[in-house]
Motif scaffolding. Structure first.
Motif, PDB file in Angstrom:
ATOM      1  N   GLU A 304       0.833  -1.203   0.000  1.00 51.32           N
ATOM      2  CA  GLU A 304       0.000   0.000   0.000  1.00 51.32           C
ATOM      3  C   GLU A 304       0.866   1.250   0.000  1.00 51.32           C
ATOM      4  O   GLU A 304       0.569   2.237  -0.684  1.00 51.32           O
ATOM      5  N   SER A 305       1.960   1.228   0.749  1.00 49.44           N
ATOM      6  CA  SER A 305       2.838   2.401   0.846  1.00 49.44           C
ATOM      7  C   SER A 305       3.635   2.616  -0.432  1.00 49.44           C
ATOM      8  O   SER A 305       3.737   3.737  -0.938  1.00 49.44           O
ATOM      9  N   ILE A 306       4.194   1.548  -0.969  1.00 52.33           N
ATOM     10  CA  ILE A 306       4.958   1.687  -2.212  1.00 52.33           C
ATOM     11  C   ILE A 306       4.034   2.128  -3.346  1.00 52.33           C
ATOM     12  O   ILE A 306       4.413   2.935  -4.204  1.00 52.33           O
ATOM     13  N   GLY A 307       2.797   1.630  -3.337  1.00 48.30           N
ATOM     14  CA  GLY A 307       1.837   2.037  -4.349  1.00 48.30           C
ATOM     15  C   GLY A 307       1.498   3.507  -4.282  1.00 48.30           C
ATOM     16  O   GLY A 307       1.014   4.100  -5.252  1.00 48.30           O
ATOM     17  N   THR A 308       1.753   4.136  -3.132  1.00 47.99           N
ATOM     18  CA  THR A 308       1.521   5.566  -2.961  1.00 47.99           C
ATOM     19  C   THR A 308       2.715   6.388  -3.412  1.00 47.99           C
ATOM     20  O   THR A 308       2.635   7.606  -3.500  1.00 47.99           O
ATOM     21  N   GLY A 309       3.845   5.722  -3.685  1.00 47.33           N
ATOM     22  CA  GLY A 309       5.010   6.426  -4.183  1.00 47.33           C
ATOM     23  C   GLY A 309       6.223   6.377  -3.282  1.00 47.33           C
ATOM     24  O   GLY A 309       7.261   6.964  -3.609  1.00 47.33           O
ATOM     25  N   PRO A 311       9.578   4.751  -1.469  1.00 42.97           N
ATOM     26  CA  PRO A 311      10.612   3.860  -2.012  1.00 42.97           C
ATOM     27  C   PRO A 311      10.524   2.461  -1.416  1.00 42.97           C
ATOM     28  O   PRO A 311      10.065   2.272  -0.283  1.00 42.97           O
ATOM     29  N   GLY A 312      10.995   1.478  -2.170  1.00 40.37           N
ATOM     30  CA  GLY A 312      11.004   0.103  -1.686  1.00 40.37           C
ATOM     31  C   GLY A 312      10.842  -0.922  -2.782  1.00 40.37           C
ATOM     32  O   GLY A 312      11.235  -2.081  -2.622  1.00 40.37           O
ATOM     33  N   ALA A 313      10.261  -0.522  -3.908  1.00 39.77           N
ATOM     34  CA  ALA A 313      10.054  -1.482  -5.001  1.00 39.77           C
ATOM     35  C   ALA A 313      11.378  -2.038  -5.499  1.00 39.77           C
ATOM     36  O   ALA A 313      11.438  -3.176  -5.991  1.00 39.77           O
ATOM     37  N   HIS A 314      12.461  -1.281  -5.350  1.00 38.23           N
ATOM     38  CA  HIS A 314      13.757  -1.705  -5.875  1.00 38.23           C
ATOM     39  C   HIS A 314      14.336  -2.914  -5.144  1.00 38.23           C
ATOM     40  O   HIS A 314      15.288  -3.533  -5.642  1.00 38.23           O
ATOM     41  N   VAL A 315      13.777  -3.283  -3.991  1.00 42.91           N
ATOM     42  CA  VAL A 315      14.285  -4.456  -3.265  1.00 42.91           C
ATOM     43  C   VAL A 315      13.270  -5.603  -3.276  1.00 42.91           C
ATOM     44  O   VAL A 315      13.400  -6.553  -2.502  1.00 42.91           O
ATOM     45  N   LEU A 316      12.254  -5.500  -4.126  1.00 46.19           N
ATOM     46  CA  LEU A 316      11.229  -6.546  -4.199  1.00 46.19           C
ATOM     47  C   LEU A 316      11.310  -7.365  -5.476  1.00 46.19           C
ATOM     48  O   LEU A 316      10.438  -8.188  -5.747  1.00 46.19           O
ATOM     49  N   GLY A 317      12.317  -7.156  -6.277  1.00 48.23           N
ATOM     50  CA  GLY A 317      12.561  -7.979  -7.443  1.00 48.23           C
ATOM     51  C   GLY A 317      11.436  -7.991  -8.458  1.00 48.23           C
ATOM     52  O   GLY A 317      10.752  -6.992  -8.686  1.00 48.23           O
ATOM     53  N   ASP A 318      11.231  -9.172  -9.060  1.00 48.50           N
ATOM     54  CA  ASP A 318      10.229  -9.318 -10.115  1.00 48.50           C
ATOM     55  C   ASP A 318       8.824  -9.076  -9.608  1.00 48.50           C
ATOM     56  O   ASP A 318       7.935  -8.680 -10.378  1.00 48.50           O
ATOM     57  N   PHE A 319       8.595  -9.325  -8.333  1.00 45.64           N
ATOM     58  CA  PHE A 319       7.261  -9.105  -7.775  1.00 45.64           C
ATOM     59  C   PHE A 319       6.816  -7.667  -8.010  1.00 45.64           C
ATOM     60  O   PHE A 319       5.682  -7.408  -8.429  1.00 45.64           O
ATOM     61  N   ALA A 320       7.706  -6.716  -7.727  1.00 46.37           N
ATOM     62  CA  ALA A 320       7.362  -5.303  -7.886  1.00 46.37           C
ATOM     63  C   ALA A 320       7.050  -4.980  -9.342  1.00 46.37           C
ATOM     64  O   ALA A 320       6.095  -4.248  -9.633  1.00 46.37           O
ATOM     65  N   HIS A 321       7.836  -5.530 -10.249  1.00 48.91           N
ATOM     66  CA  HIS A 321       7.605  -5.246 -11.672  1.00 48.91           C
ATOM     67  C   HIS A 321       6.240  -5.769 -12.109  1.00 48.91           C
ATOM     68  O   HIS A 321       5.484  -5.077 -12.792  1.00 48.91           O
ATOM     69  N   GLU A 322       5.916  -6.993 -11.711  1.00 49.86           N
ATOM     70  CA  GLU A 322       4.639  -7.582 -12.114  1.00 49.86           C
ATOM     71  C   GLU A 322       3.465  -6.883 -11.448  1.00 49.86           C
ATOM     72  O   GLU A 322       2.423  -6.673 -12.068  1.00 49.86           O
ATOM     73  N   TRP A 323       3.622  -6.515 -10.187  1.00 45.83           N
ATOM     74  CA  TRP A 323       2.498  -5.940  -9.443  1.00 45.83           C
ATOM     75  C   TRP A 323       2.207  -4.514  -9.888  1.00 45.83           C
ATOM     76  O   TRP A 323       1.084  -4.155 -10.207  1.00 45.83           O
ATOM     77  N   PHE A 324       3.234  -3.683  -9.900  1.00 47.75           N
ATOM     78  CA  PHE A 324       3.004  -2.254 -10.134  1.00 47.75           C
ATOM     79  C   PHE A 324       2.845  -1.915 -11.614  1.00 47.75           C
ATOM     80  O   PHE A 324       2.263  -0.885 -11.948  1.00 47.75           O
ATOM     81  N   GLU A 325       3.338  -2.739 -12.511  1.00 47.98           N
ATOM     82  CA  GLU A 325       3.126  -2.481 -13.927  1.00 47.98           C
ATOM     83  C   GLU A 325       1.667  -2.680 -14.316  1.00 47.98           C
ATOM     84  O   GLU A 325       1.193  -2.138 -15.306  1.00 47.98           O
TER      85      GLU A 325
END
Length: 638
Positions: A304-309, A311-325
């Motif tokens: 919820e916090s990363i989705g608001t902008g 920082p933190g997606a850079h340490v979540l690997g492929d999960f962040a790319h798939e989720w936030f894209e």
């Protein structure tokens, strides 16, 4: 008033407390409508209002839920007050709508569409303006009109249902044109940038860090500016280590385990346990989510916090790319936010309120259309919108198979009746309005605790200080409202102010009031405490905060709070954002078993709408719930 207050201009006689006439406003010749004393006469203004000089969008000072607007509702809910004497003022209505926000207005629109243009509809609202949180702030003090929104703003069009898209199309909203005219990248297009202001009162010294607002920024850019933050060496080192990390925290977890971690761990614990970031550094992120969620980052999940902008997606690997894209989509707006949608609905329901000068099928003229509030509540109109009218009782009347509604205006109670009713109001007030509902439904309605929302618009004499510093926005982690930005970048119809630093500009503070939160206090109690704090804060306190922050952010560019502020409008919404369910605080219910689903069930000839009924604080949800409520009422008449 002390010396510092005088330096800030607190002693100046600006338009902060009284309505100021200028040629643009006086030429409108508008009046405000209160409540009809009897149903066979035109509506009359509240006794405290001068009808010859009142047009709600231009009022400054303490606005939003203005002082006194919730007095009768609070007496009902908190003190158990009842109004025994409430004479029936007559009139025969097909539908009474309780609440003149977008959900209430859409309910009236849908009902008339289903039952014909001759449907007799009465809309009652406790505020002195329609639209609910879709509030228009209109400034003329600088000569040229400047608009801003005082509450709900975004049209997240890709999340609109077929019903919602159909409504916008019928109202003449040209989505492609709006998107074209909406410069969401106005920072770059105007050559301006974001900044972060650390104030001396909170951090020991003032520090204006240019080039980052802490959110929606790259980790690399944030890391490059960490040494400018007024934090200890230990805190700066920990932040830099986090921002420059190239590890993947989720690499050894299955997708299900990854999702459980990012949804089940708070952002605060994520920073503390994974990166050993001390509290003084964690705190700078805490208030960054208040504008989007109305909730601190400490009480939101990682995702919820990363989705608001944050920082933190850079340490979540492929999960962040798939989720936030997969997120995103078209976001667009009118220059007065969703107030234009409310105005379009009102004009469609009551055409006499404003002539339609649009060209073709689009309704871009709504932005500059002059509204004559005197037409809102006229006896010869099939749809009547009655302001300053707080509903205190709604009941199914078995003997007549209709609905009786009692409302209060200027301390006096009146009763009106209709065949059916839509409650497009706050869920938690409904058990007090309609004691006949079952205990189970009442408990479900009480689950929703709305989040306070605060939107302060300040008209500046010009934008020279912004241009000199190349600043368009600032994040202020230690202040009452953390986010302030230039409200610009939207051109619709004849409203094309552009960006000219020599001309008046609106700076907007958006979010909710940051208050001290005791360890372990749950989010609902935080909302209640924030509401009490908001209602206890007077205009002078808000004004002082505005002047202090703008001086801190723009003072280096020559800004003088005593000379350069022309008007301040404080839109306070103690019952603001609808309560949407959070990862860390709300369970996953089976379909049909969530509190908002149980609470919104029709009872008799009364249906329930509003965004609370969808547990989602967005305009498209309010519209969808209006459609559902009206459809349910149609089923009772079959």
């Amino acid at each position: 008033m002390n010396r510092k207050d005088r330096q800030l201009g607190m002693d100046r006689d600006i338009s902060r407390r009284d309505f100021i006439h200028d040629l643009g406003i006086a030429g409108l010749g508008l009046s405000v409508l209160g409540s009809a004393a009897a149903d066979n006469v035109a509506g009359t203004p509240s006794a405290s209002v001068d009808p010859a000089a009142y047009y709600p969008p231009t009022l400054t000072g303490l606005r939003g839920s203005q002082p006194g607007a919730e007095q009768a509702a609070h007496a009902l809910a908190r003190e158990g007050k009842r109004w025994a004497t409430a004479p029936d003022i007559g009139g025969e209505y097909d539908l009474i709508v309780v609440g003149g926000g977008i959900s209430g207005l859409a309910s009236a629109y849908f009902y008339r569409g289903q039952n014909g243009p001759g449907s007799r509809i009465l809309i009652l609202d406790n505020q002195d303006d329609f639209g609910g949180h879709a509030r228009r702030n209109e400034f003329h003090q600088g000569g040229e009109m400047r608009l801003a929104w005082g509450g709900t703003v975004n049209i997240k069009y890709d999340e609109y249902s077929e019903v919602g898209r159909g409504l916008l199309a019928e109202l003449g909203v040209d989505v492609k044109r709006l998107q074209k005219n909406f410069e969401f990248a106005w920072l770059e297009s105007m050559g301006l940038q974001a900044a972060t202001w650390f104030d001396a009162e909170s951090y020991g010294r003032d520090a204006l860090v240019l080039g980052t607002g802490l959110t929606d920024d790259t980790p690399e850019n944030l890391a490059a500016r960490v040494d400018e933050f007024p934090l200890s060496a230990e805190a700066r080192l920990a932040l830099r280590r986090f921002l420059t990390s190239d590890q993947n925290l989720l690499q050894d977890l299955s997708w299900k385990e990854q999702l459980a971690y990012v949804q089940g761990t708070s952002y605060r614990d994520f920073l503390v346990t994974r990166f050993a970031i001390p509290q003084e550094a964690v705190q700078i992120f805490t208030n960054a989510t208040l504008g989007y969620w109305g909730v601190r980052a400490d009480d939101l999940s990682i995702i919820e916090s990363i989705g608001t902008g944050l920082p933190g997606a850079h340490v979540l690997g492929d999960f962040a790319h798939e989720w936030f894209e997969s997120e995103g989509g078209r976001t667009l707006m009118f220059p007065d936010g969703n107030a234009s949608i409310a105005r379009l609905l009102v004009r469609a329901l009551i055409p006499a309120v404003a002539p339609d000068h649009s060209r073709g099928k689009t309704r871009d003229d709504i932005v500059t259309a002059a509204f004559d509030y005197a037409h809102l509540d006229q006896p010869d109109s099939s749809v009547r919108l009655r302001l300053n009218a707080t509903v205190v009782n709604v009941r199914n009347q078995a003997e007549t198979d209709d609905v009786g509604v009692t409302y209060v205006h200027d301390g006096a109670a009146h009763t009106v009746t209709a065949g059916q009713c839509v409650l497009a109001c706050y869920n938690r007030i409904i058990p007090h309005l309609a004691p006949e509902i079952s205990p189970t439904q009442a408990e479900a309605l009480r689950y929703s605790v709305r989040r306070p929302l605060l939107v302060i618009n300040t008209l500046l004499r010009n934008g020279n200080a912004l241009k000199k510093l190349d600043i368009a926005s600032a994040y202020c982690p230690g202040r009452m409202v953390a986010s302030v930005f230039l409200a610009a970048g939207v051109n619709v119809g004849d409203y094309r102010p552009g960006w000219d630093p020599e001309k008046p500009a609106v700076m907007q503070f958006f979010g909710t009031q940051s208050i001290p939160v005791p360890e372990g206090m749950n989010v609902k109690d935080q909302h209640r405490a924030g509401r009490q704090n908001m209602l206890a804060t007077n205009f002078a306190d808000y004004e002082r905060e505005v002047r202090t922050v703008l001086t801190g952010v723009l003072g280096g560019g020559g800004f003088d709070a005593a000379e350069d502020i022309l008007a301040i409008t404080v839109n306070r919404w103690p019952h603001g954002y609808a309560y949407d369910h959070l990862d860390l605080w709300d369970p996953d219910w089976a379909p049909g078993e969530a509190p908002h689903e149980i609470g919104r069930k029709r009872f008799g000839n009364i249906a329930i709408a509003n965004s609370d009924a969808g547990a989602d604080a967005y305009t498209h949800t309010a519209i969808d719930q209006a459609w559902r409520a009206v459809t349910e009422l149609a089923e009772t008449s079959v």
